[in-house]
Design an enzyme around this catalytic site. Structure first.
Site, mmCIF file in Angstrom:
data_model
loop_
_atom_site.group_PDB
_atom_site.id
_atom_site.type_symbol
_atom_site.label_atom_id
_atom_site.label_comp_id
_atom_site.label_asym_id
_atom_site.label_seq_id
_atom_site.Cartn_x
_atom_site.Cartn_y
_atom_site.Cartn_z
ATOM 1 N N CYS A 22 -12.547 35.651 0.156
ATOM 2 C CA CYS A 22 -13.480 35.321 -0.933
ATOM 3 C C CYS A 22 -14.072 33.922 -0.815
ATOM 4 O O CYS A 22 -15.024 33.584 -1.520
ATOM 5 C CB CYS A 22 -12.807 35.493 -2.289
ATOM 6 N N HIS A 80 -16.492 31.249 -7.846
ATOM 7 C CA HIS A 80 -16.276 32.600 -7.322
ATOM 8 C C HIS A 80 -15.879 33.505 -8.491
ATOM 9 O O HIS A 80 -14.983 33.174 -9.271
ATOM 10 C CB HIS A 80 -15.180 32.558 -6.263
ATOM 11 N N ASN A 83 -15.768 41.401 -8.891
ATOM 12 C CA ASN A 83 -15.525 40.410 -7.836
ATOM 13 C C ASN A 83 -16.105 40.974 -6.538
ATOM 14 O O ASN A 83 -15.571 41.937 -5.991
ATOM 15 C CB ASN A 83 -14.006 40.177 -7.722
HETATM 16 N N1 COA Z 1 -5.261 49.062 -16.279
HETATM 17 C C1 COA Z 1 -4.138 49.077 -17.016
HETATM 18 N N2 COA Z 1 -3.026 48.437 -16.666
HETATM 19 C C2 COA Z 1 -3.051 47.729 -15.520
HETATM 20 C C3 COA Z 1 -4.192 47.662 -14.708
HETATM 21 C C4 COA Z 1 -5.328 48.375 -15.120
HETATM 22 N N3 COA Z 1 -6.478 48.375 -14.416
HETATM 23 N N4 COA Z 1 -3.919 46.872 -13.648
HETATM 24 C C5 COA Z 1 -2.645 46.461 -13.781
HETATM 25 N N5 COA Z 1 -2.114 46.989 -14.912
HETATM 26 C C6 COA Z 1 -0.771 46.821 -15.445
HETATM 27 C C7 COA Z 1 0.249 46.507 -14.389
HETATM 28 O O1 COA Z 1 0.663 47.691 -13.735
HETATM 29 C C8 COA Z 1 1.356 45.881 -15.207
HETATM 30 O O2 COA Z 1 2.082 46.912 -15.811
HETATM 31 P P1 COA Z 1 3.691 46.806 -15.939
HETATM 32 O O3 COA Z 1 3.918 45.581 -16.793
HETATM 33 O O4 COA Z 1 4.045 48.085 -16.585
HETATM 34 O O5 COA Z 1 4.186 46.639 -14.554
HETATM 35 C C9 COA Z 1 0.596 45.147 -16.314
HETATM 36 O O6 COA Z 1 -0.723 45.707 -16.337
HETATM 37 C C10 COA Z 1 0.496 43.663 -16.089
HETATM 38 O O7 COA Z 1 0.112 43.470 -14.727
HETATM 39 P P2 COA Z 1 -0.151 42.052 -14.165
HETATM 40 O O8 COA Z 1 -0.483 42.176 -12.707
HETATM 41 O O9 COA Z 1 0.974 41.137 -14.544
HETATM 42 O O10 COA Z 1 -1.443 41.702 -15.014
HETATM 43 P P3 COA Z 1 -2.315 40.410 -14.985
HETATM 44 O O11 COA Z 1 -2.543 39.952 -16.360
HETATM 45 O O12 COA Z 1 -1.820 39.412 -13.969
HETATM 46 O O13 COA Z 1 -3.709 40.983 -14.463
HETATM 47 C C11 COA Z 1 -4.990 41.000 -12.444
HETATM 48 C C12 COA Z 1 -3.799 41.570 -13.188
HETATM 49 C C13 COA Z 1 -5.027 41.591 -11.046
HETATM 50 C C14 COA Z 1 -6.245 41.375 -13.213
HETATM 51 C C15 COA Z 1 -4.858 39.459 -12.393
HETATM 52 O O14 COA Z 1 -3.588 39.097 -11.908
HETATM 53 C C16 COA Z 1 -5.912 38.826 -11.518
HETATM 54 O O15 COA Z 1 -7.075 38.873 -11.822
HETATM 55 N N6 COA Z 1 -5.501 38.145 -10.457
HETATM 56 C C17 COA Z 1 -6.402 37.480 -9.547
HETATM 57 C C18 COA Z 1 -7.006 38.484 -8.695
HETATM 58 C C19 COA Z 1 -8.238 38.061 -7.954
HETATM 59 O O16 COA Z 1 -9.252 37.837 -8.510
HETATM 60 N N7 COA Z 1 -8.122 38.002 -6.668
HETATM 61 C C20 COA Z 1 -9.232 37.846 -5.805
HETATM 62 C C21 COA Z 1 -9.087 36.754 -4.883
HETATM 63 S S1 COA Z 1 -9.498 35.268 -5.669
#
Ligand code: COA
Length: 338
Positions: free
Chosen positions: A117, A259, A289
């Site tokens: 990214c 980003h 993204n």
């Molecule tokens: N819909 C519903 N539930 C979802 C989901 C979705 N689309 N995606 C994940 N979950 C669930 C998970 O399974 C987890 O469930 P559990 O507690 O039963 O295991 C729960 O939501 C929390 O997951 P978690 O990963 O802790 O959530 P989060 O608040 O960290 O959000 C992301 C997840 C991926 C959105 C977040 O971590 C993120 O944006 N990270 C950065 C990613 C990014 O942009 N990367 C690109 C490179 S910069």
């Protein structure tokens, strides 16, 4: 030697974008996966994304964006093409030569840059180096990705976040006091975090072989929570370094074009830098993204929505797999995105 206003500098002089026509909304995803519009919007800020259809590849998007960037710059040709992508048409060869050839640019040097990214900023810095060395006078820099082609169809977290698209800029050799002058671009990496964002199989670490094909994991994998924390810290750090290098205080920054990873990450960066969230441009609600394409797509959207006007001080920053991160700053030039 100290840089002065008249020192040579790379100058951004054209901007073009392209999104594949097919749109996938949060409602569409929730019909297929255990997710909801409410979860995706509140956790990411994303409402929809554009996704390629069978037969559409990264180079197709890159060519359209590149053509538009050339038009925006008023040029028929450039001296070099650099494509930032993690989703090349094929693992071999690079995508850039095909893009250059389809744009009718003859035999110009063309190669890919892989910094996930942060790829667009790495490609921009690479172009700046070629301009400074006098190897090229103009470079087409394209950020293009089709993450939908490497996502696990069952991965609700990644499918909620990523969208496909391409954005391109033309950069030329100019002077540090011109609008559009940027650089030096701040870049960094930390390979000890390489496991946080990766495609486990298909490379030399775990090559596809007929005997092990059943165990291979060809999909993109990300440890979202760890990425989140690191992304905020690193983008904020790079942003402050670049602002200081330009002699800008935080108040001087008119627009932060980060980003477009997740609205919470972008707001986290603004908060850490001490910038009001209202000065953070948000485009991901409509495109998700888009990885290497995200910064040029967001810049074009900021211009089209009237938030980025000639002379405005804009700071861009990115974070991605590798891990890699960086930032760049410029006074916005008088260009129209095509
Ligand atoms: N819909 C519903 N539930 C979802 C989901 C979705 N689309 N995606 C994940 N979950 C669930 C998970 O399974 C987890 O469930 P559990 O507690 O039963 O295991 C729960 O939501 C929390 O997951 P978690 O990963 O802790 O959530 P989060 O608040 O960290 O959000 C992301 C997840 C991926 C959105 C977040 O971590 C993120 O944006 N990270 C950065 C990613 C990014 O942009 N990367 C690109 C490179 S910069």
């Amino acid at each position: 030697m100290t840089a002065t206003a008249h020192s040579p500098a790379p100058v951004l002089c054209g901007l073009g974008t392209w999104l594949p026509p097919h749109v996938v909304t949060n409602e569409d995803l929730s019909r297929e996966l255990d997710t909801s519009d409410e979860w995706i919007r509140s956790r990411t800020g994303i409402g929809r994304r554009h996704v390629v259809q069978p037969g559409e590849a990264t180079s197709d998007l890159a060519v359209e964006a590149g053509r538009r960037a050339l038009k925006s710059a008023g040029l028929d040709t450039v001296d070099m093409v650099i494509v930032a992508t993690t989703t090349p048409d094929r693992q071999c060869p690079a995508t850039a030569p095909l893009v250059a050839s389809r744009l009718g640019l003859g035999t110009v040097p063309a190669f890919d840059v892989g910094a996930v990214c942060t790829g667009f900023l790495y490609a921009l810095a690479t172009a700046a180096g070629f301009l400074a060395a006098g190897t090229a006078r103009t470079v087409l820099v394209v950020g293009a990705d089709t993450y939908s082609t490497i996502l696990d169809p069952a991965d609700r977290s990644a499918r909620a976040i990523f969208g496909d698209g391409a954005g391109a800029v033309v950069v030329r050799a100019g002077r540090a006091d011109e609008p559009g002058a940027f650089g030096p671009v701040e870049l960094a990496s930390d390979g000890s975090g390489c496991d946080l964002i990766m495609v486990p199989s298909g490379g030399s670490r775990d090559p596809f072989r007929a005997a092990t094909a059943q165990q291979a994991d060809p999909f993109f994998r990300m440890q979202g929570k760890k990425v989140f924390r690191s992304a905020v810290e690193r983008m904020a750090q790079s942003s402050l370094t670049v602002a200081e290098r330009f002699g800008w205080s935080v108040d001087d920054i008119d627009l932060l074009v980060a980003h477009q990873a997740n609205i919470r990450i972008m707001h986290g960066v603004a908060d850490s830098v001490g910038l009001p969230r209202s000065r953070c441009h948000v485009h991901l609600d409509r495109v998700g993204n888009t990885a290497a394409a995200s910064i040029p797509l967001a810049l074009a959207d900021a211009v089209e929505s009237g938030r980025l006007t000639p002379g405005a001080r804009v700071l861009t920053t990115a974070f991605g797999g590798g891990l890699t991160w960086g930032a760049a700053a410029l006074r916005w030039p008088d260009i129209s995105p095509a």
